[in-house]
Structures are given as structure tokens and as C-alpha cells.
Enzyme design. Structure first.
Site, PDB file in Angstrom:
ATOM      1  N   ASP A 292       0.834  -1.191   0.000  1.00 34.96           N
ATOM      2  CA  ASP A 292       0.000   0.000   0.000  1.00 34.96           C
ATOM      3  C   ASP A 292       0.877   1.251   0.000  1.00 34.96           C
ATOM      4  O   ASP A 292       1.907   1.309   0.678  1.00 34.96           O
ATOM      5  CB  ASP A 292      -0.899  -0.026   1.239  1.00 34.96           C
ATOM      6  CG  ASP A 292      -1.933   1.075   1.237  1.00 34.96           C
ATOM      7  OD1 ASP A 292      -2.591   1.270   0.211  1.00 34.96           O
ATOM      8  OD2 ASP A 292      -2.071   1.747   2.277  1.00 34.96           O
ATOM      9  N   GLU A 339       1.320  -0.586  -5.086  1.00 34.87           N
ATOM     10  CA  GLU A 339       0.159   0.308  -5.213  1.00 34.87           C
ATOM     11  C   GLU A 339       0.707   1.697  -5.533  1.00 34.87           C
ATOM     12  O   GLU A 339       1.070   2.465  -4.659  1.00 34.87           O
ATOM     13  CB  GLU A 339      -0.653   0.295  -3.909  1.00 34.87           C
ATOM     14  CG  GLU A 339      -1.971   1.057  -3.996  1.00 34.87           C
ATOM     15  CD  GLU A 339      -1.810   2.531  -3.647  1.00 34.87           C
ATOM     16  OE1 GLU A 339      -1.829   3.367  -4.586  1.00 34.87           O
ATOM     17  OE2 GLU A 339      -1.651   2.843  -2.459  1.00 34.87           O
ATOM     18  N   ASP A 392     -11.146   1.398  -2.058  1.00 32.68           N
ATOM     19  CA  ASP A 392     -11.319   2.835  -1.843  1.00 32.68           C
ATOM     20  C   ASP A 392     -12.223   3.491  -2.884  1.00 32.68           C
ATOM     21  O   ASP A 392     -12.540   4.678  -2.750  1.00 32.68           O
ATOM     22  CB  ASP A 392      -9.958   3.546  -1.862  1.00 32.68           C
ATOM     23  CG  ASP A 392      -9.186   3.367  -0.566  1.00 32.68           C
ATOM     24  OD1 ASP A 392      -9.823   3.157   0.483  1.00 32.68           O
ATOM     25  OD2 ASP A 392      -7.947   3.439  -0.603  1.00 32.68           O
TER      26      ASP A 392
END
Length: 497
Positions: A292, A339, A392
């Protein structure tokens, strides 16, 4: 838990275990998880992507955890506790189904776990688990025991000898809280047993698990408490600077995450010990991991503690290649997805390419114009993981409703050649792309709208609650997904060992 070989061209589904159906208020690692593995196999899928598997905060966020190593107690299988005689049928009745209500589910689950613990007697397998997890388990279990003792207060609100880890005070409090510490060891042992069983089943079915490692961790965590010298903290233990991101697609004022920032210079001098251990744990639990906020390893957004938004921050150099060289030296190859969304610089792209990590493409970001890099015809090579949307994003049906009368909607219709576009048309674009992996949220397979969105960045309530409806994993849905997967060459032989 072993790590299975990562597949080539493949596809999969994004579904966090808390979103599984079932009678216990939250998804668990029991029968429904095993059924989901069966659904993936029937549908010809090779990947199951999850969110971070650790304990969550009170709102259920898996990105705000008291530990970077522990597992989520909510996921411990109630049915297995019943099956082993640690709980009785009447003790698990009356819990809710439907979306997760964390205010209700947390206390109910903890009560059941304490009931089970009261009937449990340690065994050899448990002692082996304690020995294998000795690098993090003692700090975590003592941290949780002290959280209980001090009514949930942050560690900076504990008596100073405990907050700042004076050896004699820690020794005394371990002795005084031996029973409570053993309870938290029991909970972690149950989680690791249940997750190990589910992951092994998935691997035998030819399914590889994609985990998720957030770059930053919570200030009120066992990790910061046990490693205070490796974070920017003041003399009271509070952060002096915190993490966030500048204004972007998701928020006009940026996102002020508030996590403490690493002292990368000190971590480097220590051989990045904590990070190596963290990645090793993630690759024990999963077969590959999504890193992430990858851009933060090249440069991260630093905000002075006390700011109300993330607007007035600055970019600060991260550890870059040195961290990954150390991880590779200690652990071997890097089965990771970077990411790389948001404000991405040429330096971030260069780091990802030098490390040869797949990046991410999100189709919902793609329809501002024909040159948009998220459109499939602009992908360069196959070293990508493509998503219709992530946890998200809005669901694809929700997104489609929002752009129907816009220039984005017009380009989408022209791009697909369809007057009316649905989630499966977008899914088809993902599967047809050159990207090595195509991963689709379960909500999009089910054609669900915005009410089923998992998370809205910049908001702190009402997220992480969605659960699959009962009966959603139908054979007809599996057949439809398998057909599309076969058409675009994303199936692989299963491993029936």
C-alpha cells in the site's frame, strides 16, 4: 503456512474475510471462507485478494491496527470453537447477520472468545506457536493486556515506567497479568490456525492469496510502543510529524492519516530489522502482497503534528531501493504488487521498474481522455494488476451511475461500443487487457450499487461494513465468470494435492 508459487496471466476476486456471509455478525474463517474458496475454483479464479488481516480499530478499519503482525480476532471461527467443545450452541445464539455493526460485534466476539478460553487447556501445538512467534507475540499480548488494564487508553497515557518500557516494571506487570496475556496468546493461536487452514485449502485449489501491507502503522500500537526509537516521537511519546497525502482524486484537502513516521536512518543502521520481519510475516500469511502507498518508499508526505488537514505538508525522501535490497537479501524474491496510485513522480516509476514490481491500473480512473494511462490500450507490457475499482473506490455500478451524463460516461460508451454499460462490461475490459493479473471486487461481480461500497477515503465512519448477501456465490455466477476468464486466457490448472 507456506507460500505457493505466484501464477502467470490470471484473474481473481477482491473480498475481505469480514465481508463473507454467515450468522455471526462478521465474516469468519470457517465454513463460509471454505465455500468462497470453492466458488473461486469453480469460477476458474487463481487469485483471492484480501485487505490487511490484522486487528482493526473500533470502526473496523484494517488499516488502523494495534499490531502489524497479529491477526483479527473477529475472524476466528466460532463454529470451530463449538466443534471443539470450547463453546456451546446456546452461547452463540442471537447474533446478527447483515452488514457488520462493529459496536455490537466486537463485544460479542470478545465475550465468546473469553468463554472459549475459560474451557481451553494448552497443548503442544500452542507452545510451538508461541515459540515461532516469539519475535512479536510477547510485546503484542502484553500491550493488549495493558490496554485492558487501563481501559483502552493509549500507551502514552499509561504510567511512565510502562509507557517507556522500564525493564523492572515490564517484568512485574507480566507476572501480574499472566492470565490476561495467555488469553491474547490463545486468540492469536486460534486466528493463525483458522487462517492457515483456509489458506492451505485455497492453495490446494490452485488459488493464491494476495495480502495487503500498509506502509504506515498506528501510533497506538504494540509496534510503536515496542520500537519507540524508530519513530519521530517527542519526550511524551507523541508524534512530532505524521503521515498523509496531498490533495488528490479522493480529497481536495488531501488525507491526514496521522500515523507516526519512521526514522529511516535508524532503521537502516539496524538492517531494517522490523521491516524484514513484517514482510516475512506477510509472506507467511499470503502468497504475494500488495504494498500500500508504494510511492511513500521513494518519498512520503510529512505533515507537522497538530495540523487539521494534509495541505501544508512536504515531500521527504524515503528509504528507496536500500530497503528492498535488504528484504531481498534476507527473504529472497519480492512477490509484491506496488500500489502506485495518486501523485506519482518519475522517481517512483523508476523505483518500481528497477525492482520489477507490477504496478496497479484502475479502470474507474481511466476515462478522462484517450491518452489516460489507465485505459487498457495505453498499458505498456504486462507487468500490471488491473482492477475495475479498489476498496477505496465506489462500486462500479455506483461509479457508472455517477458518470452517466458526463464526458467520462460518453468516452466509456464509445470505448466499449455499448449504449448502456454495466459492471460486467468494465470487468471485460480488465480481463481483456494485457495486464498480468485482473482482480475484481466481489461487489462488481454481483452488480451492486454505492450502498455496498467498502470505504470512502477521508471519512472515518460507516466504512468496512459490507457483507455478501446469503446465496450470492451461485453456480450460475461462477459459470459466467469462468467463461469470461477462459475467453481471455486467465485460467490455470488447479493443484489438487
Amino acid at each position: 503456512m507456506g507460500r505457493a508459487e505466484v501464477p502467470g496471466r490470471a484473474s481473481g476476486v477482491l473480498l475481505h474475510p469480514t465481508s463473507l456471509a454467515g450468522p455471526y455478525g462478521s465474516g469468519e474463517l470457517g465454513e463460509e471462507a471454505e465455500r468462497f474458496v470453492g466458488f473461486l475454483r469453480e469460477a476458474g479464479q487463481t487469485l483471492w485478494q484480501v485487505l490487511p488481516l490484522g486487528p482493526t480499530d473500533a470502526e473496523g478499519s484494517p488499516y488502523s491496527s494495534p499490531s502489524a503482525f497479529a491477526g483479527n480476532p473477529l475472524l476466528v471461527s466460532t463454529d470451530r470453537l463449538v466443534g471443539e467443545g470450547l463453546l456451546r450452541e446456546g452461547e452463540v445464539a442471537g447474533v446478527t447477520s447483515g452488514d457488520v455493526d462493529y459496536a455490537e460485534v466486537f463485544p460479542e466476539k470478545m465475550e465468546r472468545l473469553r468463554q472459549a478460553f475459560s474451557r481451553w487447556r494448552p497443548e503442544a501445538e500452542f507452545e510451538t506457536f508461541r515459540e515461532r512467534q516469539a519475535g512479536w507475540l510477547p510485546d503484542y499480548t502484553l500491550f493488549m493486556a495493558l490496554k485492558e488494564r487501563y481501559e483502552g487508553r493509549s500507551w502514552t497515557g499509561w504510567p511512565e515506567p510502562l509507557a517507556f518500557r522500564e525493564a523492572e516494571a515490564l517484568q512485574d506487570v507480566r507476572r501480574e497479568n499472566e492470565r490476561e496475556i495467555r488469553f491474547w496468546e490463545f486468540v492469536q493461536w486460534r486466528f493463525f490456525r483458522d487462517w492457515g487452514r483456509v489458506k492451505s485449502l485455497a492453495n490446494r485449489a490452485g488459488v493464491r492469496v494476495v495480502g495487503d501491507v500498509p506502509i504506515f502503522i498506528s501510533h497506538d500500537s504494540a509496534d510503536v510502543w515496542a520500537n519507540q526509537g524508530e519513530f519521530y516521537l517527542d519526550e511524551r511519546g507523541e508524534p512530532t510529524v505524521v503521515a498523509g497525502v496531498p490533495p488528490d482524486y479522493f480529497s481536495e484537502t488531501g488525507q491526514l492519516w496521522g500515523n507516526p513516521l519512521y526514522r529511516w536512518d535508524r532503521m537502516e543502521r539496524g538492517g531494517y530489522r522490523w521491516w524484514v520481519a513484517r514482510i516475512e510475516m506477510a509472506l507467511t500469511q499470503c502468497d504475494l502482497i500488495r504494498l500500500d502507498h508504494f510511492r511513500g518508499f521513494e518519498a512520503y508526505w510529512e505533515v507537522e503534528a497538530g495540523e487539521e488537514t494534509a495541505e501544508s505538508g512536504r515531500w521527504v525522501a524515503g528509504p528507496g531501493e536500500k530497503l528492498f535490497e535488504r528484504i531481498r537479501s534476507d527473504l529472497g524474491d519480492l512477490p509484491m504488487i506496488a500500489e502506485d496510485l495518486g501523485d506519482i513522480s518519475d522517481e517512483v516509476r523508476a523505483l518500481r521498474e528497477k525492482l520489477a514490481l507490477p504496478g496497479m491500473k484502475v479502470l474507474q480512473f481511466g476515462f478522462s481522455g484517450p491518452e489516460n494511462p489507465f485505459l487498457p490500450h495505453n498499458y505498456r507490457g504486462e507487468n500490471w494488476a488491473v482492477y475495475t475499482g479498489t476498496h477505496d473506490n465506489d462500486t462500479t455500478e455506483g461509479w457508472l451511475a455517477g458518470i452517466s451524463d458526463s464526458s467520462e460516461g460518453d468516452l466509456l460508451r464509445r470505448y466499449t461500443g455499448r449504449e448502456s454499460v454495466g459492471a460486467w462490461d468494465v470487468l471485460r475490459l480488465a480481463h481483456a487487457s494485457t495486464a498480468r493479473w485482473s482482480i475484481v471486487p466481489m461487489q462488481d461481480l454481483l452488480g451492486l450499487g454505492s450502498e455496498s461500497r467498502m470505504n470512502t477515503p477521508g471519512t472515518s465512519t460507516g466504512n468496512w461494513r459490507w457483507r455478501m448477501p446469503e446465496g450470492a456465490m451461485s453456480s450460475s455466477l461462477a459459470e459466467k465468470l469462468r467463461d469470461l476468464t477462459e475467453v481471455y486466457g486467465r485460467t490455470s490448472e488447479t493443484d489438487d494435492q
